[in-house]
Design a protein around this motif. Structure first.
Motif, PDB file in Angstrom:
ATOM      1  N   ILE A 130     127.911 -45.823  25.449  1.00 14.73           N
ATOM      2  CA  ILE A 130     127.172 -46.128  26.680  1.00 14.73           C
ATOM      3  C   ILE A 130     125.744 -46.531  26.306  1.00 14.73           C
ATOM      4  O   ILE A 130     125.107 -45.886  25.484  1.00 14.73           O
ATOM      5  CB  ILE A 130     127.179 -44.920  27.628  1.00 14.73           C
ATOM      6  N   GLY A 131     125.285 -47.622  26.897  1.00 14.49           N
ATOM      7  CA  GLY A 131     123.935 -48.114  26.641  1.00 14.49           C
ATOM      8  C   GLY A 131     123.833 -49.076  25.481  1.00 14.49           C
ATOM      9  O   GLY A 131     122.764 -49.611  25.212  1.00 14.49           O
ATOM     10  N   ARG A 151     124.538 -51.990  31.226  1.00 14.20           N
ATOM     11  CA  ARG A 151     124.099 -50.989  30.246  1.00 14.20           C
ATOM     12  C   ARG A 151     124.966 -49.741  30.308  1.00 14.20           C
ATOM     13  O   ARG A 151     125.060 -49.013  29.339  1.00 14.20           O
ATOM     14  CB  ARG A 151     122.635 -50.596  30.486  1.00 14.20           C
ATOM     15  N   SER A 152     125.590 -49.475  31.459  1.00 16.86           N
ATOM     16  CA  SER A 152     126.411 -48.276  31.588  1.00 16.86           C
ATOM     17  C   SER A 152     127.842 -48.488  31.096  1.00 16.86           C
ATOM     18  O   SER A 152     128.644 -47.564  31.124  1.00 16.86           O
ATOM     19  CB  SER A 152     126.433 -47.805  33.047  1.00 16.86           C
ATOM     20  N   PHE A 153     128.168 -49.697  30.629  1.00 21.07           N
ATOM     21  CA  PHE A 153     129.516 -49.997  30.150  1.00 21.07           C
ATOM     22  C   PHE A 153     129.880 -49.093  28.980  1.00 21.07           C
ATOM     23  O   PHE A 153     129.084 -48.841  28.095  1.00 21.07           O
ATOM     24  CB  PHE A 153     129.601 -51.469  29.711  1.00 21.07           C
ATOM     25  N   GLY A 154     131.100 -48.609  28.976  1.00 23.09           N
ATOM     26  CA  GLY A 154     131.599 -47.747  27.915  1.00 23.09           C
ATOM     27  C   GLY A 154     132.171 -46.484  28.513  1.00 23.09           C
ATOM     28  O   GLY A 154     132.198 -46.306  29.735  1.00 23.09           O
ATOM     29  N   ALA A 155     132.627 -45.582  27.634  1.00 23.70           N
ATOM     30  CA  ALA A 155     133.281 -44.372  28.126  1.00 23.70           C
ATOM     31  C   ALA A 155     132.519 -43.099  27.794  1.00 23.70           C
ATOM     32  O   ALA A 155     132.698 -42.091  28.443  1.00 23.70           O
ATOM     33  CB  ALA A 155     134.690 -44.274  27.570  1.00 23.70           C
ATOM     34  N   GLY A 156     131.708 -43.122  26.749  1.00 24.27           N
ATOM     35  CA  GLY A 156     131.004 -41.912  26.354  1.00 24.27           C
ATOM     36  C   GLY A 156     131.817 -40.983  25.477  1.00 24.27           C
ATOM     37  O   GLY A 156     131.369 -39.887  25.162  1.00 24.27           O
TER      38      GLY A 156
END
Length: 121
Positions: free
Chosen positions: A20-21, A28-33
């Motif tokens: 994320i980021g 910018r919030s794309f992704g899973a963490g």
């Protein structure tokens, strides 16, 4: 060239392997963490966080899938060693990226995390 379902699986790999980021586009919030959590001691709370992060990220960023369930696919020993997979059950909506959320079928697939790589099987 790959078909629509293979493209959706490839998209899940990208979503789950993205920090994320780390990207500006699509956001910018794309992704899973989940990448940030790899390598930590597996506890029930961490496992619950994995399941929640994965389900939420797929629902947010892959419109061809709607997550029904995220479960474990492996033994307790595989979990302890960090080699277990996660089994994801989704509704497949082949035209979801166009706003048509008609479900064609329900399917399941496994996601494994090994050596810093995410693989959909």
């Amino acid at each position: 060239m790959i078909d629509n379902l293979a493209s959706a699986f490839q998209s899940v790999e990208i979503i789950l392997s993205t920090r994320i980021g780390s990207r500006l586009i699509p956001s910018r919030s794309f992704g899973a963490g989940v990448v940030e959590l790899l390598g930590r001691l597996v506890t029930p709370a961490l496992f619950a966080a994995f399941r929640q992060l994965i389900g939420t990220a797929i629902d947010l960023y892959e419109p061809r899938f709607k997550v029904n369930r995220v479960g474990v696919d492996g033994t307790a020993e595989e979990l302890r060693l960090g080699t277990a997979s996660l089994l994801i059950e989704v509704d497949y909506r082949p035209r979801g990226q166009f706003g048509d959320f008609t479900v064609e079928r329900t399917l399941g697939f496994s996601v494994s995390f090994a050596n810093g790589l995410v693989r959909v099987v």
